[in-house]
Write a protein that holds these residues in place. Structure first.
Motif, PDB file in Angstrom:
ATOM      1  N   PRO A  91       0.911  -1.299  -0.120  1.00 50.11           N
ATOM      2  CA  PRO A  91       0.026   0.060   0.096  1.00 50.11           C
ATOM      3  C   PRO A  91       0.899   1.385  -0.145  1.00 50.11           C
ATOM      4  CG  PRO A  91      -0.651  -1.792   1.799  1.00 50.11           C
ATOM      5  CD  PRO A  91       0.702  -2.144   0.961  1.00 50.11           C
ATOM      6  N   PRO A  92       0.420   2.247  -0.493  1.00 50.88           N
ATOM      7  CA  PRO A  92       1.293   3.517  -0.614  1.00 50.88           C
ATOM      8  C   PRO A  92       1.443   4.216   0.701  1.00 50.88           C
ATOM      9  CG  PRO A  92      -0.573   3.756  -2.175  1.00 50.88           C
ATOM     10  CD  PRO A  92      -0.923   2.533  -1.532  1.00 50.88           C
ATOM     11  N   HIS A  93       2.823   4.600   0.884  1.00 51.28           N
ATOM     12  CA  HIS A  93       3.245   5.096   2.528  1.00 51.28           C
ATOM     13  C   HIS A  93       4.308   6.236   1.777  1.00 51.28           C
ATOM     14  CE1 HIS A  93       4.472   5.842   6.351  1.00 51.28           C
ATOM     15  NE2 HIS A  93       3.386   5.125   6.823  1.00 51.28           N
ATOM     16  N   ARG A  94       3.952   7.525   2.262  1.00 52.01           N
ATOM     17  CA  ARG A  94       5.113   8.518   1.836  1.00 52.01           C
ATOM     18  C   ARG A  94       6.225   8.239   2.577  1.00 52.01           C
ATOM     19  NH1 ARG A  94       3.745  12.928   4.437  1.00 52.01           N
ATOM     20  NH2 ARG A  94       5.370  14.230   3.526  1.00 52.01           N
ATOM     21  N   GLY A  95       6.265   7.641   3.605  1.00 50.20           N
ATOM     22  CA  GLY A  95       7.601   7.299   4.454  1.00 50.20           C
ATOM     23  C   GLY A  95       8.420   6.314   3.934  1.00 50.20           C
ATOM     24  N   ALA A  96       7.982   5.358   2.782  1.00 47.73           N
ATOM     25  CA  ALA A  96       8.648   4.502   2.161  1.00 47.73           C
ATOM     26  C   ALA A  96       9.835   4.826   1.673  1.00 47.73           C
ATOM     27  CB  ALA A  96       8.018   3.887   1.107  1.00 47.73           C
ATOM     28  N   ARG A  97      11.112   4.030   2.203  1.00 48.87           N
ATOM     29  CA  ARG A  97      12.450   4.433   1.810  1.00 48.87           C
ATOM     30  C   ARG A  97      13.282   3.503   1.079  1.00 48.87           C
ATOM     31  NH1 ARG A  97      15.342   4.988   7.594  1.00 48.87           N
ATOM     32  NH2 ARG A  97      15.064   2.739   7.345  1.00 48.87           N
ATOM     33  N   GLN A  98      12.898   2.175   1.406  1.00 43.24           N
ATOM     34  CA  GLN A  98      13.513   1.336   0.362  1.00 43.24           C
ATOM     35  C   GLN A  98      12.594   0.036   0.487  1.00 43.24           C
ATOM     36  OE1 GLN A  98      15.922   1.276   3.541  1.00 43.24           O
ATOM     37  NE2 GLN A  98      17.395   2.728   2.886  1.00 43.24           N
ATOM     38  N   VAL A  99      12.908  -0.816  -0.544  1.00 44.45           N
ATOM     39  CA  VAL A  99      12.267  -2.288  -0.663  1.00 44.45           C
ATOM     40  C   VAL A  99      13.430  -3.134  -0.693  1.00 44.45           C
ATOM     41  CG1 VAL A  99      10.941  -3.800  -1.898  1.00 44.45           C
ATOM     42  CG2 VAL A  99      10.315  -1.609  -1.513  1.00 44.45           C
ATOM     43  N   PHE A 100      13.369  -4.139   0.113  1.00 44.65           N
ATOM     44  CA  PHE A 100      14.525  -4.851   0.073  1.00 44.65           C
ATOM     45  C   PHE A 100      14.077  -6.453  -0.401  1.00 44.65           C
ATOM     46  CE2 PHE A 100      15.576  -2.535   3.992  1.00 44.65           C
ATOM     47  CZ  PHE A 100      16.799  -2.136   3.742  1.00 44.65           C
ATOM     48  N   ASP A 101      14.956  -6.673  -1.457  1.00 45.98           N
ATOM     49  CA  ASP A 101      14.596  -7.878  -2.406  1.00 45.98           C
ATOM     50  C   ASP A 101      15.586  -9.044  -2.073  1.00 45.98           C
ATOM     51  OD1 ASP A 101      13.783  -9.669  -4.599  1.00 45.98           O
ATOM     52  OD2 ASP A 101      14.458  -8.017  -6.078  1.00 45.98           O
TER      53      ASP A 101
END
Length: 181
Positions: A111-121
């Motif tokens: 879900p969208p979140h303005r505080g999203a900083r990274q996605v770890f894969d």
């Protein structure tokens, strides 16, 4: 007794889906080892050997810094109710920051979140289960909303300034790769 598996089974995936918290563990070749709890809606199983988790703005950014030097990582779930079980996924991961070419694709599964900083894969190379008999029972009473409220009170510029001040380097002074304007 501990059991090892080359990948996540359907039973493991159901167990993961039932947990409200998981923990990440990472370390650079030198310096401190980091263990970090993660909650909210921040994890996706993308296959038997692949996990994604989203990292929101927080007080540190150790995992991102560690993975720049050595990609090894461990994720752990433990049941605090019903079934006594500890599940660990071992493997390697990369940090995908919001300025990377594949950010839109990977972040869109959350879900969208303005505080999203990274996605770890993460690519999993080993899964291990153990009994969890000593893990206490604890009741889940709900998600905290403090981080979302904190983020909502900040402008985009405020968030980027915070990243520069608090998230650009690990506690050992290593760069994290977080984009700085």
């Amino acid at each position: 007794m501990a059991k090892q598996f080359p990948s996540l089974t359907d039973d493991h995936c159901r167990f993961i889906a039932d947990q409200h918290v998981f923990f990440t563990g990472s370390a650079a070749p030198d310096g401190r080892v980091n263990v970090s709890p993660k909650g909210m809606d921040s994890l996706r199983v993308r296959g038997p050997n692949r996990l994604l988790w989203r990292n929101l703005t927080g007080s540190g950014n150790e995992t991102a810094g560690h993975l720049r030097e050595h990609p090894r990582v461990t994720l752990m779930w433990c049941s605090f109710s019903r079934r006594p079980l500890i599940l660990q996924a071992y493997g390697t991961a990369r940090a995908v920051h919001c300025d990377h070419a594949d950010w839109d694709e990977l972040s869109s599964v959350f879900p969208p979140h303005r505080g999203a900083r990274q996605v770890f894969d993460m690519t999993i190379d080993l899964v291990q289960t153990s009994c969890g008999y000593a893990v206490p029972f604890m009741d889940f009473t709900g998600e905290r909303d403090a981080l979302s409220k904190w983020t909502q009170a900040k402008s985009d510029a405020d968030l980027r300034a915070y990243w520069q001040d608090k998230n650009a380097r690990t506690i050992d002074g290593k760069p994290t790769g977080v984009p700085i304007p």
